[in-house]
Design an enzyme around this catalytic site. Structure first.
Site, PDB file in Angstrom:
ATOM      1  N   GLU A 116       8.902 -21.945  12.999  1.00 61.74           N
ATOM      2  CA  GLU A 116       9.368 -21.377  11.729  1.00 61.74           C
ATOM      3  C   GLU A 116       9.324 -22.407  10.616  1.00 61.74           C
ATOM      4  OE1 GLU A 116      12.192 -20.163   8.541  1.00 61.74           O
ATOM      5  OE2 GLU A 116      12.289 -21.965   9.783  1.00 61.74           O
ATOM      6  N   ASP A 140      12.687 -23.928  16.783  1.00 61.53           N
ATOM      7  CA  ASP A 140      12.150 -25.232  16.378  1.00 61.53           C
ATOM      8  C   ASP A 140      13.023 -25.885  15.312  1.00 61.53           C
ATOM      9  OD1 ASP A 140      11.272 -23.155  14.602  1.00 61.53           O
ATOM     10  OD2 ASP A 140       9.803 -24.546  13.747  1.00 61.53           O
TER      11      ASP A 140
END
Lengths: 359, 359
Positions: free
Chosen positions: A128, A74
């Site tokens: 994350e 991400d």
């Protein structure tokens, strides 16, 4: 669906660009996870599994040691920096530094390194960049801890091609002063909690942060006010003021020791520990870690920020950060990566993952 | 429409209750203004005018001096304290103290005192409890200053039946510290503006407020933080902190002198004056004021809060606060008034407004 073809998988630079050009802001990782899963599924040397948007792959070659390579998929929200563009040696765009250039290296070696010197595990995980409860690695560390089992872990977070070992812990504490409300026109009838916060700020301003060296890595602590808030109304002496303090502590302190220190600094004041996360010792005495340091050829430094390295440390697995991105460019509008560093890191990793034992 | 009949107008206690039982939260004064206008219109001794929700009435008896009686008609929002109820000598309810018991006294004398010793003016005005721009007295002071012309003004604000003379000024200043943002994990790369605010708070905590006596009235100043706010994010060293300071200053300082003092206290720091309102000297040397003090029979005290008295002072008209309410109960859920104090104030005012000159 985005397709990562054989030619792209064979070139870490092209693969970085391909991954960056799949939009994957935290919470929206379906497409990139699908592409990674599809790229690895069917390869003879790998077992591939998936859990939500975590893609896990492993070799089972019977090697004496296992090394984990992990990267999150991400990014922070796009900021007029999507898709990527390249100018000379620079690739610009969201995720180029943090951390798709690193994730691309893990994916490149997962797809192409059929005969590694150590058994390898790969984790590509989501979320994350947002709250820890949604972090994919955090989730599988609890539900599938066997996926994380390894002798050594490499998190391919941006380190500008240096090794950053361990990480500092972080603790949030609220230091509260209280008083008594009164009308501002009769302030002597009250007690001003904001004025009382002078003592909190004086202690912070005077605080001398410790520096400590562990396994050759330097860590520099810090104790800082992140927020201060007090006030009731424009004509009322305020009866409460809260200073939110952040303590970054070297990994020779555990959370209990960090809390004791914060309470000592603010002795006599009202301190509430809001949350904390432990640090991680560098753990560089593990042979697979030593060999990696040797392959990089530069001394490691201490990681000052908190990273997922600590999740491996909590499982007793030494872990370091190592990636081509520049950590100072993470989350910035002008995020970019130096293409030669992608190639340098690929070369170091290839040497490390394929060299003869002891070479 | 609420009707204030002759019997009610003749009894300040009944009139207090009747006014309190007309809901009139700031901005919603149509009904109470209509009732007051209707009660006074058609009386031979009065000229009545209206401007928005300000009702103005005056006698023109050719007396050498003119005295103004003024009261606001609005209240703070209801708080489960409407309508009124009476228990023994106590009348409970929103507006009983601030200031319908005082406004009722003005209305009572406007309606019933046909042959006063001084010419009288009466102002019943709206929106005192909210921002100054909407205050009805503020508005007519600009558009119809002739309405406010008088030798002496009585504002029937709650003073617990004592005379509160003059008022303190008030000034809001923002004291700002700045720094440099940095990631909390590398805090030494930044400069923490919240830590720098220690100096602001230290000066506030050390500040010794002045006491001063003017025309026999004591004023006690105050310099206080009303708000403090700083912070960017939970992991960022903050680059700005603002302390909103309130300075209540005695009426021997004008606004310029007050500003100079605030700047001196915070010398070397970034100070912005946000707004201010001047104080008002007691002005008790005016004969009509002296006679009133004598009629009350108790020494006046300095008004510490800011009130509309200052609007009269700005027009050169001495003014005092005097009313049966307890200022400490204003704006409270358990707001109430002691009925004997309504009668005491009515008696004092009757003596003052009807006695022979020099009696």
């Amino acid at each position: 669906m985005a397709v990562l073809d054989e030619k792209t998988l064979a070139d870490p630079v092209a693969l970085t660009r391909a991954l960056c050009d799949i939009e994957s802001v935290s919470g929206d990782e379906d497409a990139i996870s699908d592409a990674i899963e599809k790229a690895l599924t069917g390869l003879d040397h790998l077992t591939v599994e998936r859990d939500g948007n975590v893609v896990f792959a492993r070799t089972d070659l019977g090697r004496p040691r296992r090394v984990m390579l992990a990267g999150h998929t991400d990014t922070v929200p796009l900021n007029d920096n999507f898709p990527t563009r390249t100018e000379g040696d620079i690739m610009w765009g969201c995720g180029t530094s943090d951390m798709k250039s690193g994730t691309a290296l893990a994916l490149h070696f997962a797809a192409t390194l059929t005969d590694p010197r150590h058994d390898l595990s790969f984790a590509f995980y989501d979320c994350e960049e947002i709250e820890a409860e949604r972090n994919g690695l955090n989730r599988v560390a609890k539900t599938r801890p066997e996926w994380l089992a390894a002798d050594f872990a490499l998190l391919l977070e941006p380190t500008y091609a240096g090794v950053e070992a361990g990480c500092q812990g972080t603790m949030r504490a609220d230091v509260r002063t209280t008083g008594t409300r009164a009308h501002a026109a009769r302030s002597w009838l009250g007690s001003n909690a904001v004025h009382s916060a002078a003592e909190v700020l004086n202690r912070l301003a005077r605080y001398e942060a410790r520096k400590v060296t562990i396994d050759g890595c330097d860590y520099r602590e810090g104790l800082n006010a992140m927020f201060i808030n007090g006030g009731v109304a424009g004509n009322v002496v305020p009866d409460e003021c809260v200073v939110q303090v952040n303590f970054r502590f070297a990994p020779d302190r555990d959370e209990a020791a960090a809390e004791a220190h914060v309470r000592e600094v603010f002795a006599g004041l009202d301190v509430t520990i809001a949350d904390s996360a432990p640090g991680a010792r560098p753990g560089l005495d593990e042979p697979a870690a030593k060999e990696f340091i040797a392959a990089v050829g530069r001394p490691p430094t201490g990681k000052l920020g908190w990273t997922d390295v600590a999740r491996f440390a909590a499982l007793g697995i030494p872990a370091v950060n190592y990636g081509p991105g520049d950590p100072n460019l993470a989350h910035k509008q002008d995020e970019r990566v130096e293409i030669p560093l992608i190639r340098e890191c690929a070369e170091v990793l290839r040497r490390y993952l394929t060299a003869e034992e002891g070479a």
